[in-house]
Design an enzyme around this catalytic site. Structure first.
Site, short mmCIF file in Angstrom:
data_model
loop_
_atom_site.label_atom_id
_atom_site.label_comp_id
_atom_site.label_asym_id
_atom_site.label_seq_id
_atom_site.Cartn_x
_atom_site.Cartn_y
_atom_site.Cartn_z
N SER A 17 48.79 36.79 36.40
CA SER A 17 48.94 38.26 36.94
C SER A 17 49.71 38.42 38.15
O SER A 17 49.14 37.89 39.27
CB SER A 17 47.44 38.65 36.99
OG SER A 17 47.73 40.01 37.48
N HIS A 42 52.25 38.59 33.30
CA HIS A 42 51.13 39.80 33.33
C HIS A 42 51.45 40.55 34.27
O HIS A 42 51.28 40.40 35.54
CB HIS A 42 49.56 39.23 33.11
CG HIS A 42 48.61 40.19 32.90
ND1 HIS A 42 48.43 40.40 31.70
CD2 HIS A 42 47.98 41.01 33.47
CE1 HIS A 42 47.62 41.58 31.56
NE2 HIS A 42 47.09 41.53 32.85
N ASP A 44 49.89 44.27 35.69
CA ASP A 44 48.81 45.12 35.90
C ASP A 44 49.47 46.55 36.55
O ASP A 44 49.58 46.53 37.66
CB ASP A 44 47.82 44.41 36.80
CG ASP A 44 47.01 43.44 36.18
OD1 ASP A 44 46.78 43.82 34.84
OD2 ASP A 44 46.95 42.24 36.58
N MET A 46 48.17 50.22 37.51
CA MET A 46 47.10 50.92 37.65
C MET A 46 47.60 52.24 38.28
O MET A 46 48.61 52.33 39.07
CB MET A 46 46.29 50.30 38.65
CG MET A 46 45.72 48.85 38.03
SD MET A 46 44.66 48.14 39.37
CE MET A 46 44.62 46.58 38.63
N HIS A 75 49.93 45.44 31.07
CA HIS A 75 48.70 45.91 30.79
C HIS A 75 48.47 47.35 31.64
O HIS A 75 48.32 47.38 32.67
CB HIS A 75 47.79 44.85 31.54
CG HIS A 75 46.21 45.26 31.33
ND1 HIS A 75 45.45 44.60 32.03
CD2 HIS A 75 45.46 46.22 30.98
CE1 HIS A 75 44.18 45.28 31.87
NE2 HIS A 75 44.43 45.98 31.05
N MET A 77 46.51 50.21 32.77
CA MET A 77 45.31 50.57 33.08
C MET A 77 45.53 52.01 33.46
O MET A 77 45.46 52.56 34.60
CB MET A 77 44.58 49.71 34.12
CG MET A 77 44.03 48.50 33.55
SD MET A 77 43.80 47.42 34.79
CE MET A 77 45.55 46.68 34.87
N MET A 146 38.72 42.75 28.73
CA MET A 146 38.49 42.61 29.93
C MET A 146 37.20 41.83 30.46
O MET A 146 36.12 42.23 29.85
CB MET A 146 38.36 43.95 30.53
CG MET A 146 39.68 44.73 30.70
SD MET A 146 41.12 43.97 31.34
CE MET A 146 40.38 43.83 33.06
N GLY A 151 40.61 46.72 37.87
CA GLY A 151 41.23 47.63 39.21
C GLY A 151 41.42 46.65 40.14
O GLY A 151 42.11 47.18 41.07
N PHE A 152 40.99 45.58 40.33
CA PHE A 152 41.05 44.48 41.31
C PHE A 152 41.37 42.98 40.66
O PHE A 152 40.68 42.50 40.14
CB PHE A 152 40.11 44.66 42.36
CG PHE A 152 39.92 46.04 42.74
CD1 PHE A 152 40.70 46.61 43.88
CD2 PHE A 152 38.91 46.94 42.22
CE1 PHE A 152 40.38 47.71 44.17
CE2 PHE A 152 38.69 48.22 42.70
CZ PHE A 152 39.57 48.84 43.60
N GLY A 153 42.28 42.19 41.50
CA GLY A 153 42.05 40.83 41.27
C GLY A 153 40.92 40.24 41.94
O GLY A 153 40.26 40.76 42.85
N GLY A 154 40.75 38.79 41.61
CA GLY A 154 39.83 38.13 42.63
C GLY A 154 38.29 38.43 42.12
O GLY A 154 37.57 38.30 43.06
N ASP A 184 41.07 38.64 30.38
CA ASP A 184 41.72 39.23 31.58
C ASP A 184 40.60 39.31 32.94
O ASP A 184 39.82 40.23 32.56
CB ASP A 184 42.51 40.37 31.29
CG ASP A 184 43.25 40.59 32.59
OD1 ASP A 184 43.30 40.05 33.97
OD2 ASP A 184 44.07 41.77 32.51
N GLY A 185 40.51 38.48 33.76
CA GLY A 185 39.84 38.73 34.87
C GLY A 185 38.72 37.44 35.01
O GLY A 185 38.02 37.15 34.42
N GLY A 186 38.96 37.02 36.18
CA GLY A 186 37.91 35.76 36.72
C GLY A 186 38.21 34.73 36.02
O GLY A 186 37.38 33.62 35.99
N GLY A 206 45.33 35.69 37.73
CA GLY A 206 45.85 36.30 39.05
C GLY A 206 45.47 35.23 40.15
O GLY A 206 46.47 34.22 40.43
N SER A 207 44.39 35.31 40.64
CA SER A 207 44.20 34.52 41.93
C SER A 207 44.17 32.97 41.75
O SER A 207 44.38 32.17 42.69
CB SER A 207 42.94 34.97 42.35
OG SER A 207 41.82 35.40 41.56
C1 DX5 Z 1 42.17 43.45 36.70
C2 DX5 Z 1 43.63 42.93 36.32
C3 DX5 Z 1 43.63 41.59 36.30
C4 DX5 Z 1 43.58 40.96 37.39
C5 DX5 Z 1 43.29 39.34 37.24
O1 DX5 Z 1 42.05 44.94 36.75
O2 DX5 Z 1 43.61 43.52 34.82
O3 DX5 Z 1 44.84 41.31 35.31
O4 DX5 Z 1 44.87 40.80 38.21
O5 DX5 Z 1 43.00 38.66 38.45
P1 DX5 Z 1 41.97 37.44 38.54
O6 DX5 Z 1 42.44 36.47 37.72
O7 DX5 Z 1 42.19 37.28 39.89
O8 DX5 Z 1 40.78 37.98 38.22
ZN ZN Z 2 45.35 42.75 33.36
#
Ligand code: DX5
Ligand code: ZN
Length: 225
Positions: A17, A42, A44, A46, A75, A77, A146, A151-154, A184-186, A206-207
């Site tokens: 991401s 990917h 994101d 928003m 994606h 959102m 999800m 909303g946020f990475g990490g 997707d996420g964490g 992402g992270s």
């Molecule tokens: C969250 C995004 C994810 C996010 C993943 O809203 O849809 O794609 O960036 O980031 P990590 O892998 O850091 O959770």
């Molecule tokens: Zn995503």
């Protein structure tokens, strides 16, 4: 187009991401993950309304398209996703995923996405039950689970996502459907292997990718999981 995007269907796909990438050097970031063995990019999107954050729109995707060789996995959102499918396809998206929570006409929206000959994905938030998408599992190309609140990475992976993924994979078997399961996420090397064992085909990270300077190593670590 659809066949090309999922051509590695029997292998786990890694979709970094770019939300966690260095926006001042997007082109170089894309090259680094392409060289590092990623499968999809990917993106994101928003809108500051469906989720409490604002990121990128079609002009950024059009810019990515100029440098990216890999498929762009968008994606969305966003509220009112109906209005945004065409602009993202025009900008170069290969996969367009919309949130089930953001539309009351999901069946129509999936057909609308597919009418552009791109893959149609449906995303659901952690609190949304699988039942919300049950009736479209026979037509959709991809289901995005999800595993954090969008909303946020990490953010930290929500463990309950495992059960949801297992149940979704079971329904897929039971009805003989062919959609791809994306999480997707964490996602990190700590849970990647278990997620694949639960039924995931596409790991978004992402992270876990962009916090590492060696992208090839980060992507390989996810594959090994
Ligand atoms: C969250 C995004 C994810 C996010 C993943 O809203 O849809 O794609 O960036 O980031 P990590 O892998 O850091 O959770
Ligand atoms: Zn995503």
């Amino acid at each position: 187009m659809a066949e090309k995007v999922v051509s590695k269907k029997n292998k786990t796909l890694i979709a970094p991401s770019i939300l966690s990438s260095d926006f001042s050097a997007l082109g170089a970031e894309i090259k680094s993950i392409e060289k590092g063995g990623a499968d999809w990019i990917h993106v994101d999107v928003m809108d500051g309304h469906f989720v409490p954050n604002l990121t990128m729109g079609p002009p950024v995707v059009a810019g990515l398209k100029k440098v990216a060789k890999l498929p762009l996995d968008c994606h969305l959102m966003v509220s009112n996703p109906e209005a945004w499918v065409a602009p993202f396809v025009k900008a170069g998206a290969h996969v367009v995923s919309v949130h089930a929570e953001a539309t009351v006409h999901l069946d129509r929206l999936i057909h609308h996405i597919q009418s552009f000959k791109v893959l149609a994905g449906v995303a659901i938030n952690p609190a949304t039950p699988l039942a919300a998408i049950e009736e479209v599992l026979g037509i959709v190309d991809l289901v995005l689970i999800m595993s954090v609140n969008p909303g946020f990475g990490g953010q930290e992976f929500i463990e309950g996502s495992f059960s949801k993924i297992r149940r979704l994979a079971e329904v897929r078997r039971a009805i003989g459907a062919s959609f791809v399961i994306e999480v997707d996420g964490g996602v990190s090397p700590k849970n990647a292997g278990a997620l694949v064992a639960a039924g995931v085909d596409v790991l978004v990270a992402g992270s876990a990718v962009f916090s590492q300077s060696d992208r090839a190593r980060a992507i390989a670590a996810l594959r090994k999981g």
